[in-house]
Write an enzyme that holds these catalytic residues in place. Structure first.
Site, mmCIF file in Angstrom:
data_model
loop_
_atom_site.group_PDB
_atom_site.id
_atom_site.type_symbol
_atom_site.label_atom_id
_atom_site.label_comp_id
_atom_site.label_asym_id
_atom_site.label_seq_id
_atom_site.Cartn_x
_atom_site.Cartn_y
_atom_site.Cartn_z
ATOM 1 N N HIS A 173 0.863 -1.206 0.000
ATOM 2 C CA HIS A 173 0.000 0.000 0.000
ATOM 3 C C HIS A 173 0.887 1.240 0.000
ATOM 4 O O HIS A 173 1.447 1.617 1.029
ATOM 5 C CB HIS A 173 -0.903 -0.004 1.241
ATOM 6 C CG HIS A 173 -1.881 1.125 1.233
ATOM 7 N ND1 HIS A 173 -3.233 0.933 1.401
ATOM 8 C CD2 HIS A 173 -1.726 2.449 1.072
ATOM 9 C CE1 HIS A 173 -3.854 2.093 1.349
ATOM 10 N NE2 HIS A 173 -2.954 3.042 1.151
ATOM 11 N N HIS A 223 1.523 5.372 -1.690
ATOM 12 C CA HIS A 223 1.189 6.544 -2.527
ATOM 13 C C HIS A 223 2.482 7.216 -2.940
ATOM 14 O O HIS A 223 3.298 7.565 -2.078
ATOM 15 C CB HIS A 223 0.366 7.563 -1.741
ATOM 16 C CG HIS A 223 -0.906 7.022 -1.189
ATOM 17 N ND1 HIS A 223 -2.105 7.134 -1.832
ATOM 18 C CD2 HIS A 223 -1.164 6.337 -0.048
ATOM 19 C CE1 HIS A 223 -3.048 6.555 -1.115
ATOM 20 N NE2 HIS A 223 -2.516 6.056 -0.024
ATOM 21 N N LYS A 252 -9.157 -0.913 -6.135
ATOM 22 C CA LYS A 252 -9.144 -0.193 -4.861
ATOM 23 C C LYS A 252 -10.425 0.582 -4.655
ATOM 24 O O LYS A 252 -10.812 1.405 -5.479
ATOM 25 C CB LYS A 252 -7.951 0.776 -4.829
ATOM 26 C CG LYS A 252 -7.891 1.674 -3.595
ATOM 27 C CD LYS A 252 -7.518 0.928 -2.333
ATOM 28 C CE LYS A 252 -7.747 1.760 -1.071
ATOM 29 N NZ LYS A 252 -6.658 2.675 -0.760
ATOM 30 N N HIS A 308 -10.351 0.901 1.223
ATOM 31 C CA HIS A 308 -10.276 1.908 2.277
ATOM 32 C C HIS A 308 -11.543 1.657 3.096
ATOM 33 O O HIS A 308 -12.622 2.135 2.750
ATOM 34 C CB HIS A 308 -10.244 3.329 1.711
ATOM 35 C CG HIS A 308 -10.058 4.346 2.786
ATOM 36 N ND1 HIS A 308 -8.879 5.011 2.988
ATOM 37 C CD2 HIS A 308 -10.887 4.752 3.783
ATOM 38 C CE1 HIS A 308 -8.990 5.811 4.042
ATOM 39 N NE2 HIS A 308 -10.201 5.664 4.544
ATOM 40 N N HIS A 313 -4.589 -0.443 5.647
ATOM 41 C CA HIS A 313 -4.220 0.316 6.854
ATOM 42 C C HIS A 313 -5.149 0.036 8.037
ATOM 43 O O HIS A 313 -5.802 0.923 8.559
ATOM 44 C CB HIS A 313 -4.116 1.827 6.580
ATOM 45 C CG HIS A 313 -5.101 2.383 5.582
ATOM 46 N ND1 HIS A 313 -6.461 2.200 5.680
ATOM 47 C CD2 HIS A 313 -4.911 3.115 4.465
ATOM 48 C CE1 HIS A 313 -7.046 2.801 4.672
ATOM 49 N NE2 HIS A 313 -6.145 3.356 3.914
ATOM 50 N N ASP A 326 1.349 2.771 3.531
ATOM 51 C CA ASP A 326 0.490 3.936 3.305
ATOM 52 C C ASP A 326 1.318 5.218 3.289
ATOM 53 O O ASP A 326 0.807 6.297 3.597
ATOM 54 C CB ASP A 326 -0.635 4.024 4.340
ATOM 55 C CG ASP A 326 -1.759 4.942 3.886
ATOM 56 O OD1 ASP A 326 -1.855 5.226 2.683
ATOM 57 O OD2 ASP A 326 -2.539 5.389 4.752
#
Ligand code: DOR
Ligand code: ZN
Length: 346
Positions: free
Chosen positions: A13, A15, A99, A136, A174, A247
């Site tokens: 995970h 970004h 996702k 999420h 997360h 994350d």
């Protein structure tokens, strides 16, 4: 134990954004990780297989020469996602998973799902083709307290899906709560969960108890000490349903410090070292490899990496920030300026 060699970890995970930020951020992950799932919440989001293929090309282009790092791509689910394109992307090796962002749950999620009925054909197709569903997992109903969003989502959304799509494998991204840990344990192996370094290290008193610390603000929000302890136990026991997902989410300083501040922490430069510290503190270093390098590939039905990395008990000071060429200028690093007791030495 002062030294440990493990198979190269993967970040399930991550970004890294796009353009200048991508160039500044991705090398920090490529350095120590074999693969990472790149989150699709760009502006505009990565919704189709063609957009994901183009994003992957942009990511590959910023890797240092000789890097063996492999970016894995996800499809940003919307009310209008086409199951045929999802299947094509998966079969062509572009998409690793889909996702879910509930609309407005977090950074760049405005285009996310508003009507859960509309995504059922996509879930049915993923179940059929053996594709993973990353969530999420937070309920955005304004009547739900922000600290309860995860628990309510698991009960209200995921529980019915587990029955309707028994062949679909889910990932609670997360994971942030004790209730969530219990839920994932009870529903493994259909459900797995990624766990971040900051949910293992911080509680909400750290975040809000001594002044408001915007660099501890992320979604799902940091929760209580009981939640943190449950997450540390989950990660460090080596249970196959829990795996590494940082994350790591860089934001320009101005966005973090705005009146409405952005959620997300940039932890890639200290990620594997921080996990090693947590496992060491719990006396469970022998389980680091399972969490960081084995359980994730297993949940995704992939082979673990063949390369290895070595960590040693050796102190260093984390840099404060990364410079970003262009208007974003710089992003602060989680634990910047702190002494980190573990170091990657090989
Ligand atoms: O804190 C977060 N930041 N949580 C998310 O879910 C998204 C991420 C981001 O993109 O900045
Ligand atoms: Zn994220």
């Amino acid at each position: 134990m002062d030294r440990i060699t493990i198979r190269k970890p993967d970040d399930w995970h991550l970004h890294v954004r796009d353009n200048d930020m991508l160039r500044a951020a991705l090398p920090h992950t490529a350095k120590n990780f074999g693969r990472a799932i790149l989150m699709p919440n760009l502006v505009p989001p990565v919704c189709t297989s063609a957009e994901a293929a183009a994003y992957r090309t942009r990511a590959m282009a910023v890797l240092p020469e000789g890097s063996t790092f492999k970016p894995l791509m996800t499809c940003y689910l919307t009310d209008a996602t086409d199951p045929d394109d999802v299947e094509r992307g998966f079969k062509d090796g572009i998409f690793t998973g889909v996702k879910l962002y509930p609309a407005n749950a977090t950074t760049n999620s405005a285009a996310g799902v508003t009507d859960y009925k509309k995504i059922e054909p996509v879930l049915a197709r993923m179940e059929k083709i053996g594709m993973r569903f990353l969530m999420h997992a937070e309920e955005v109903d304004p009547a739900v307290d922000v600290f309860d969003r995860e628990a309510v989502f698991l009960e209200r959304r995921l529980t019915p899906w587990l029955k309707s799509f028994p062949g679909l494998k889910f990932i609670v991204e997360h994971l942030s709560s004790k209730i969530g840990v219990e839920f994932v344990r009870a529903h493994a192996p259909q459900v797995g969960a990624s766990i971040t370094p900051y949910h293992l290290q911080l509680n909400r008193t750290d975040w809000l108890g001594w002044g408001n610390r915007p660099y501890m603000y992320c979604m799902p929000v940091i929760k209580s000490e009981a939640d943190r302890l449950a997450l540390r136990d989950a990660a460090t026991t080596g249970d196959v349903c829990f795996f590494l997902g940082t994350d790591s989410a860089p934001h320009a300083v101005a966005k973090k410090l705005a009146v409405v501040g952005a959620a997300g922490l940039f932890n890639a430069p200290v990620a594997i070292e921080t996990y090693a510290q947590v496992f060491d503190e719990e006396g469970k270093l022998e389980n680091l490899e399972a969490f960081a390098s084995l359980n994730g590939p297993r949940h995704y039905n992939m082979a673990p990496n063949e390369e290895t990395i070595t960590l040693a008990r050796e102190s260093w000071i984390a840099p404060e920030e990364i410079k970003v060429v262009g208007p974003e200028e710089r992003a602060l690093i989680y634990r910047g300026g702190e002494t980190i007791p573990w170091k990657v030495v090989g």
